[in-house]
Design an enzyme around this catalytic site. Structure first.
Site, PDB file in Angstrom:
ATOM      1  N   GLU A   9       3.573  10.158   7.529  1.00 48.30           N
ATOM      2  CA  GLU A   9       2.396  10.937   7.101  1.00 48.30           C
ATOM      3  C   GLU A   9       1.787  11.714   8.256  1.00 48.30           C
ATOM      4  OE1 GLU A   9       1.299  11.731   4.381  1.00 48.30           O
ATOM      5  OE2 GLU A   9       2.142  10.298   2.948  1.00 48.30           O
ATOM      6  N   GLY A  21      11.363  16.344  10.491  1.00 48.52           N
ATOM      7  CA  GLY A  21      10.354  15.334  10.190  1.00 48.52           C
ATOM      8  C   GLY A  21       8.964  15.914  10.360  1.00 48.52           C
ATOM      9  N   ARG A  31       0.837  -1.215   0.000  1.00 52.88           N
ATOM     10  CA  ARG A  31       0.000   0.000   0.000  1.00 52.88           C
ATOM     11  C   ARG A  31       0.869   1.261   0.000  1.00 52.88           C
ATOM     12  NH1 ARG A  31       0.322   3.824   2.659  1.00 52.88           N
ATOM     13  NH2 ARG A  31       0.116   2.781   4.654  1.00 52.88           N
ATOM     14  N   SER A  32       1.982   1.211   0.721  1.00 53.95           N
ATOM     15  CA  SER A  32       2.896   2.362   0.729  1.00 53.95           C
ATOM     16  C   SER A  32       3.391   2.662  -0.680  1.00 53.95           C
ATOM     17  CB  SER A  32       4.140   2.057   1.572  1.00 53.95           C
ATOM     18  OG  SER A  32       3.917   2.345   2.908  1.00 53.95           O
TER      19      SER A  32
HETATM   20  P1  TGC Z   1       1.085  25.911   8.743  1.00 49.95           P
HETATM   21  O1  TGC Z   1       1.591  27.299   8.996  1.00 49.95           O
HETATM   22  O2  TGC Z   1      -0.013  25.371   9.577  1.00 49.95           O
HETATM   23  O3  TGC Z   1       0.672  25.778   7.216  1.00 49.95           O
HETATM   24  C1  TGC Z   1       1.467  26.267   6.152  1.00 49.95           C
HETATM   25  C2  TGC Z   1       0.524  26.466   4.972  1.00 49.95           C
HETATM   26  O4  TGC Z   1      -0.005  25.189   4.563  1.00 49.95           O
HETATM   27  C3  TGC Z   1      -1.444  25.172   4.752  1.00 49.95           C
HETATM   28  N1  TGC Z   1      -1.768  23.841   5.280  1.00 49.95           N
HETATM   29  C4  TGC Z   1      -2.267  22.868   4.511  1.00 49.95           C
HETATM   30  N2  TGC Z   1      -2.639  22.872   3.231  1.00 49.95           N
HETATM   31  C5  TGC Z   1      -3.106  21.721   2.727  1.00 49.95           C
HETATM   32  N3  TGC Z   1      -3.223  20.598   3.475  1.00 49.95           N
HETATM   33  C6  TGC Z   1      -2.857  20.562   4.765  1.00 49.95           C
HETATM   34  N4  TGC Z   1      -2.969  19.431   5.456  1.00 49.95           N
HETATM   35  C7  TGC Z   1      -2.350  21.729   5.338  1.00 49.95           C
HETATM   36  N5  TGC Z   1      -1.892  22.060   6.578  1.00 49.95           N
HETATM   37  C8  TGC Z   1      -1.536  23.366   6.531  1.00 49.95           C
HETATM   38  C9  TGC Z   1      -1.750  26.295   5.699  1.00 49.95           C
HETATM   39  O5  TGC Z   1      -3.054  26.758   5.521  1.00 49.95           O
HETATM   40  C10 TGC Z   1      -0.701  27.325   5.315  1.00 49.95           C
HETATM   41  O6  TGC Z   1      -1.132  27.924   4.097  1.00 49.95           O
HETATM   42  P2  TGC Z   1      -0.770  29.465   3.763  1.00 49.95           P
HETATM   43  O7  TGC Z   1      -1.579  29.787   2.563  1.00 49.95           O
HETATM   44  O8  TGC Z   1      -1.163  30.234   4.991  1.00 49.95           O
HETATM   45  O9  TGC Z   1       0.703  29.472   3.526  1.00 49.95           O
HETATM   46  O10 TGC Z   1       2.345  24.951   8.764  1.00 49.95           O
HETATM   47  P3  TGC Z   1       3.257  24.494   9.975  1.00 49.95           P
HETATM   48  O11 TGC Z   1       4.672  24.658   9.544  1.00 49.95           O
HETATM   49  O12 TGC Z   1       2.808  25.139  11.253  1.00 49.95           O
HETATM   50  O13 TGC Z   1       2.988  22.918  10.019  1.00 49.95           O
HETATM   51  C11 TGC Z   1       1.803  22.364  10.375  1.00 49.95           C
HETATM   52  C12 TGC Z   1       1.961  20.826  10.529  1.00 49.95           C
HETATM   53  C13 TGC Z   1       2.809  20.468  11.736  1.00 49.95           C
HETATM   54  C14 TGC Z   1       0.568  20.290  10.716  1.00 49.95           C
HETATM   55  C15 TGC Z   1       2.606  20.227   9.260  1.00 49.95           C
HETATM   56  O14 TGC Z   1       3.917  20.615   9.130  1.00 49.95           O
HETATM   57  C16 TGC Z   1       2.547  18.714   9.221  1.00 49.95           C
HETATM   58  O15 TGC Z   1       1.573  18.152   8.771  1.00 49.95           O
HETATM   59  N6  TGC Z   1       3.634  18.004   9.687  1.00 49.95           N
HETATM   60  C17 TGC Z   1       3.742  16.558   9.520  1.00 49.95           C
HETATM   61  C18 TGC Z   1       4.732  16.245   8.425  1.00 49.95           C
HETATM   62  C19 TGC Z   1       4.360  15.027   7.669  1.00 49.95           C
HETATM   63  O16 TGC Z   1       3.251  14.519   7.721  1.00 49.95           O
HETATM   64  N7  TGC Z   1       5.276  14.544   6.843  1.00 49.95           N
HETATM   65  C20 TGC Z   1       5.003  13.442   5.965  1.00 49.95           C
HETATM   66  C21 TGC Z   1       6.124  13.231   4.975  1.00 49.95           C
HETATM   67  S1  TGC Z   1       5.690  12.186   3.628  1.00 49.95           S
HETATM   68  C22 TGC Z   1       5.534  10.672   4.295  1.00 49.95           C
HETATM   69  O17 TGC Z   1       5.585  10.436   5.454  1.00 49.95           O
HETATM   70  C23 TGC Z   1       5.280   9.602   3.324  1.00 49.95           C
HETATM   71  S2  TGC Z   1       5.060   8.042   3.999  1.00 49.95           S
HETATM   72  C24 TGC Z   1       4.649   7.307   2.572  1.00 49.95           C
HETATM   73  C25 TGC Z   1       4.216   5.922   2.593  1.00 49.95           C
HETATM   74  O18 TGC Z   1       5.111   5.049   2.526  1.00 49.95           O
HETATM   75  O19 TGC Z   1       2.977   5.707   2.564  1.00 49.95           O
HETATM   76  P1  FAD Z   2       9.999  13.614  14.866  1.00 45.33           P
HETATM   77  O1  FAD Z   2       9.359  14.730  14.133  1.00 45.33           O
HETATM   78  O2  FAD Z   2      11.383  13.807  15.378  1.00 45.33           O
HETATM   79  O3  FAD Z   2       9.034  13.166  16.053  1.00 45.33           O
HETATM   80  C1  FAD Z   2       9.499  12.335  17.128  1.00 45.33           C
HETATM   81  C2  FAD Z   2       8.428  12.338  18.221  1.00 45.33           C
HETATM   82  O4  FAD Z   2       8.207  13.676  18.683  1.00 45.33           O
HETATM   83  C3  FAD Z   2       7.068  11.828  17.726  1.00 45.33           C
HETATM   84  O5  FAD Z   2       6.426  11.124  18.748  1.00 45.33           O
HETATM   85  C4  FAD Z   2       6.298  13.118  17.454  1.00 45.33           C
HETATM   86  O6  FAD Z   2       4.888  12.951  17.555  1.00 45.33           O
HETATM   87  C5  FAD Z   2       6.846  14.007  18.582  1.00 45.33           C
HETATM   88  N1  FAD Z   2       6.683  15.417  18.232  1.00 45.33           N
HETATM   89  C6  FAD Z   2       7.301  16.123  17.248  1.00 45.33           C
HETATM   90  N2  FAD Z   2       6.866  17.387  17.234  1.00 45.33           N
HETATM   91  C7  FAD Z   2       5.947  17.488  18.215  1.00 45.33           C
HETATM   92  C8  FAD Z   2       5.126  18.536  18.684  1.00 45.33           C
HETATM   93  N3  FAD Z   2       5.131  19.752  18.137  1.00 45.33           N
HETATM   94  N4  FAD Z   2       4.300  18.293  19.726  1.00 45.33           N
HETATM   95  C9  FAD Z   2       4.238  17.043  20.278  1.00 45.33           C
HETATM   96  N5  FAD Z   2       4.994  16.008  19.871  1.00 45.33           N
HETATM   97  C10 FAD Z   2       5.829  16.232  18.855  1.00 45.33           C
HETATM   98  N6  FAD Z   2       8.956  11.144   4.479  1.00 45.33           N
HETATM   99  C11 FAD Z   2       8.911  11.615   3.212  1.00 45.33           C
HETATM  100  O7  FAD Z   2       9.079  12.818   2.968  1.00 45.33           O
HETATM  101  N7  FAD Z   2       8.687  10.776   2.157  1.00 45.33           N
HETATM  102  C12 FAD Z   2       8.498   9.452   2.324  1.00 45.33           C
HETATM  103  O8  FAD Z   2       8.273   8.721   1.345  1.00 45.33           O
HETATM  104  C13 FAD Z   2       8.565   8.907   3.642  1.00 45.33           C
HETATM  105  N8  FAD Z   2       8.444   7.570   3.848  1.00 45.33           N
HETATM  106  C14 FAD Z   2       8.650   7.071   5.108  1.00 45.33           C
HETATM  107  C15 FAD Z   2       8.703   5.678   5.286  1.00 45.33           C
HETATM  108  C16 FAD Z   2       8.940   5.150   6.549  1.00 45.33           C
HETATM  109  C17 FAD Z   2       9.050   3.664   6.717  1.00 45.33           C
HETATM  110  C18 FAD Z   2       9.075   6.007   7.670  1.00 45.33           C
HETATM  111  C19 FAD Z   2       9.283   5.444   9.042  1.00 45.33           C
HETATM  112  C20 FAD Z   2       9.030   7.374   7.490  1.00 45.33           C
HETATM  113  C21 FAD Z   2       8.847   7.921   6.208  1.00 45.33           C
HETATM  114  N9  FAD Z   2       8.865   9.298   5.994  1.00 45.33           N
HETATM  115  C22 FAD Z   2       8.799   9.811   4.717  1.00 45.33           C
HETATM  116  C23 FAD Z   2       9.183  10.204   7.094  1.00 45.33           C
HETATM  117  C24 FAD Z   2       8.010  10.466   8.016  1.00 45.33           C
HETATM  118  O9  FAD Z   2       7.076  11.327   7.428  1.00 45.33           O
HETATM  119  C25 FAD Z   2       8.563  11.062   9.320  1.00 45.33           C
HETATM  120  O10 FAD Z   2       9.226  10.004   9.988  1.00 45.33           O
HETATM  121  C26 FAD Z   2       7.478  11.667  10.197  1.00 45.33           C
HETATM  122  O11 FAD Z   2       6.943  12.825   9.612  1.00 45.33           O
HETATM  123  C27 FAD Z   2       7.982  11.985  11.616  1.00 45.33           C
HETATM  124  O12 FAD Z   2       9.188  12.660  11.582  1.00 45.33           O
HETATM  125  P2  FAD Z   2      10.434  12.134  12.488  1.00 45.33           P
HETATM  126  O13 FAD Z   2      10.610  10.695  12.216  1.00 45.33           O
HETATM  127  O14 FAD Z   2      11.572  13.038  12.171  1.00 45.33           O
HETATM  128  O15 FAD Z   2       9.965  12.283  13.960  1.00 45.33           O
END
Ligand code: TGC
Ligand code: FAD
Length: 389
Positions: free
Chosen positions: A368, A141, A94-95
């Site tokens: 995510e 992250g 699924r990933s």
């Molecule tokens: P913030 O100031 O809240 O927002 C910046 C701008 O973005 C807009 N926005 C969004 N737009 C669309 N969808 C969303 N979910 C949005 N969340 C915020 C927001 O309105 C603003 O727009 P503008 O026009 O004002 O510039 O941003 P922040 O820096 O305070 O961050 C908010 C936070 C912590 C929620 C965000 O950084 C976050 O979601 N962090 C988590 C990072 C994350 O999920 N990383 C995933 C990486 S990819 C991955 O993990 C792939 S795994 C793949 C797999 O194998 O399935």
């Molecule tokens: P951190 O951000 O360091 O977080 C560590 C801990 O601190 C967590 O418990 C978190 O909840 C907590 N924490 C952090 N900030 C706060 C806060 N403000 N308040 C309270 N608690 C907080 N990324 C991509 O871009 N592309 C990919 O394809 C991708 N694939 C991935 C595949 C795998 C198998 C894994 C494990 C990760 C992948 N990622 C990818 C990265 C993934 O999105 C990050 O691991 C995730 O966003 C968390 O970041 P981190 O691991 O640096 O943890």
């Protein structure tokens, strides 16, 4: 493993159209016939079953919800059902499909030029070209806004420098959708093709989770990307965050698939494992666990389904998506822990699937957006006060 009997107490799948049920059955048999017989071997070896990719393309499962450019153009609900059925097999499969469709094809479809869409999307839908998504960095992250990867304009292109970490499909990708800050501090998106000088990947090893998935580091060292490979409509962090909404949506469905698989295995095991002269399924404590698991699966199925309908009618927000990702992954992880417990010692052995799902879900709860980050997204929605920093 025995034949899968899908738990669906509330007949949620009755809400699907006949066509959507056909999609479900096709993916379910693909997983049973082509993935399950080989998944443990790949999990042990730490390899992704890459030979399945053309088949995923043939079945129309890559970018299945995108319209045009060789994509199937399905609605959000059948798209979700596909993710559920794939993750019933393995979160790694699924990933792969999430990253290819929601994180590589979606940004090109949404933010790309017509040339980029025509050049890449049909080949990606067919599984001929594999994409990855580079947002996370070693030091950023949960907080991608802090990213240090930089894109500096240079003649008719850009020079990229930086490192992305934990990137699914990185080592097998033909192209990477990479997010970097320009000189004005605003995030831009780039399509970086494999073979571009200054772009290298290396795979991460030693994972106990998502072993049948490729996770890599991407390094950009004075990597020159032509302007024609910049996503022209992507400006600011909201562009990559909007892609995450698509992938998180699929995970909300997918995690329930994982939970359905381990629940089914636990029920079958409990009915046949005899202790104290009875099947362990006859004990009240075991029944309580199974009853809780089925209840949470049913709630998760309904949450995913209603989210899908909201999405199809254009009413789903990122807050709806966060609640479903947060809840469904958390309950799937807890269900996998309970299922493993019911299997006793056998639960730690890969003759059964529960241990693999449990370990996989430890990644799904982190990537995510971690459980805590989604909690804070909901917290901000409820109170109007962001509590991220
Ligand atoms: P913030 O100031 O809240 O927002 C910046 C701008 O973005 C807009 N926005 C969004 N737009 C669309 N969808 C969303 N979910 C949005 N969340 C915020 C927001 O309105 C603003 O727009 P503008 O026009 O004002 O510039 O941003 P922040 O820096 O305070 O961050 C908010 C936070 C912590 C929620 C965000 O950084 C976050 O979601 N962090 C988590 C990072 C994350 O999920 N990383 C995933 C990486 S990819 C991955 O993990 C792939 S795994 C793949 C797999 O194998 O399935
Ligand atoms: P951190 O951000 O360091 O977080 C560590 C801990 O601190 C967590 O418990 C978190 O909840 C907590 N924490 C952090 N900030 C706060 C806060 N403000 N308040 C309270 N608690 C907080 N990324 C991509 O871009 N592309 C990919 O394809 C991708 N694939 C991935 C595949 C795998 C198998 C894994 C494990 C990760 C992948 N990622 C990818 C990265 C993934 O999105 C990050 O691991 C995730 O966003 C968390 O970041 P981190 O691991 O640096 O943890």
């Amino acid at each position: 493993m025995g034949e899968f009997s899908a738990p669906d107490l509330y007949r949620v799948d009755d809400l699907l159209s006949d066509e959507d049920r056909m999609v479900r059955d096709t993916v379910r048999s693909f997983v049973s016939q082509e993935l399950l017989p080989i998944i443990e071997q790949h999990t042990r070896a730490g390899t992704f079953p890459i030979h399945l990719v053309p088949k995923l393309g043939e079945l129309g499962l890559l970018g299945a919800n995108l319209p045009g450019y060789g994509c199937a153009g399905l609605g959000a609900v059948p798209y979700g059902v596909i993710q559920r059925e794939l993750e019933r097999g393995d979160s790694g499969l699924r990933s792969f499909v999430s990253v290819q469709g929601a994180l590589a094809m979606y940004p090109i479809h949404t933010y790309g030029s017509e040339d980029q869409k025509e050049r890449w999307l049909p080949r990606m839908a067919a599984g001929e070209t594999i994409g990855c998504f580079g947002l996370t960095e070693p030091d950023f992250g949960s907080n991608p806004a802090g990213m240090t990867t930089r894109a500096v304009p240079d003649r008719d292109g850009w020079i990229l420098n930086g490192t992305k970490l934990w990137i699914t499909n990185g080592g097998i990708c033909h192209l990477a959708v990479v997010w970097a800050k320009g000189p004005d501090g605003r995030v831009r998106g780039f399509i970086v093709e494999r073979g571009t000088p200054g772009f290298t990947t290396s795979d991460l090893h030693g994972k106990f989770s998502l072993r049948a998935s490729v996770t890599s580091e991407l390094v950009f060292q004075d990597c020159r990307v032509p302007e024609s490979n910049r996503l022209p409509q992507a400006m600011g962090l909201k562009a990559p965050l909007s892609c995450l909404n698509q992938a998180r949506y699929g995970i909300a469905w997918g995690a329930i698939g994982s939970a359905m698989a381990v629940y089914d295995e636990a029920v079958r095991y409990a009915k046949t494992r005899i202790q104290f002269g009875k099947p362990i399924a006859a004990f009240q404590l075991v029944q309580r666990k199974l009853a809780w698991m089925l209840t949470e699966i049913t709630k998760g199925q309904l949450l995913a389904y209603q989210l899908g309908r909201l999405k199809e009618s254009g009413r789903a927000t990122h807050v709806h998506v966060s609640m479903a990702k947060m809840n469904n992954v958390k309950v799937a992880l807890e269900i996998a822990r309970e299922a493993r417990d019911i299997l006793g010692a056998n639960g730690i052995c890969d003759e059964y699937q529960v241990g693999r799902h449990l370990c996989n879900l430890e990644s799904v709860v982190t990537y995510e957006g971690t459980h805590d980050i989604h909690t804070l997204i909901l917290g901000e929605h409820i109170t109007g006060i962001p509590a991220f920093e």
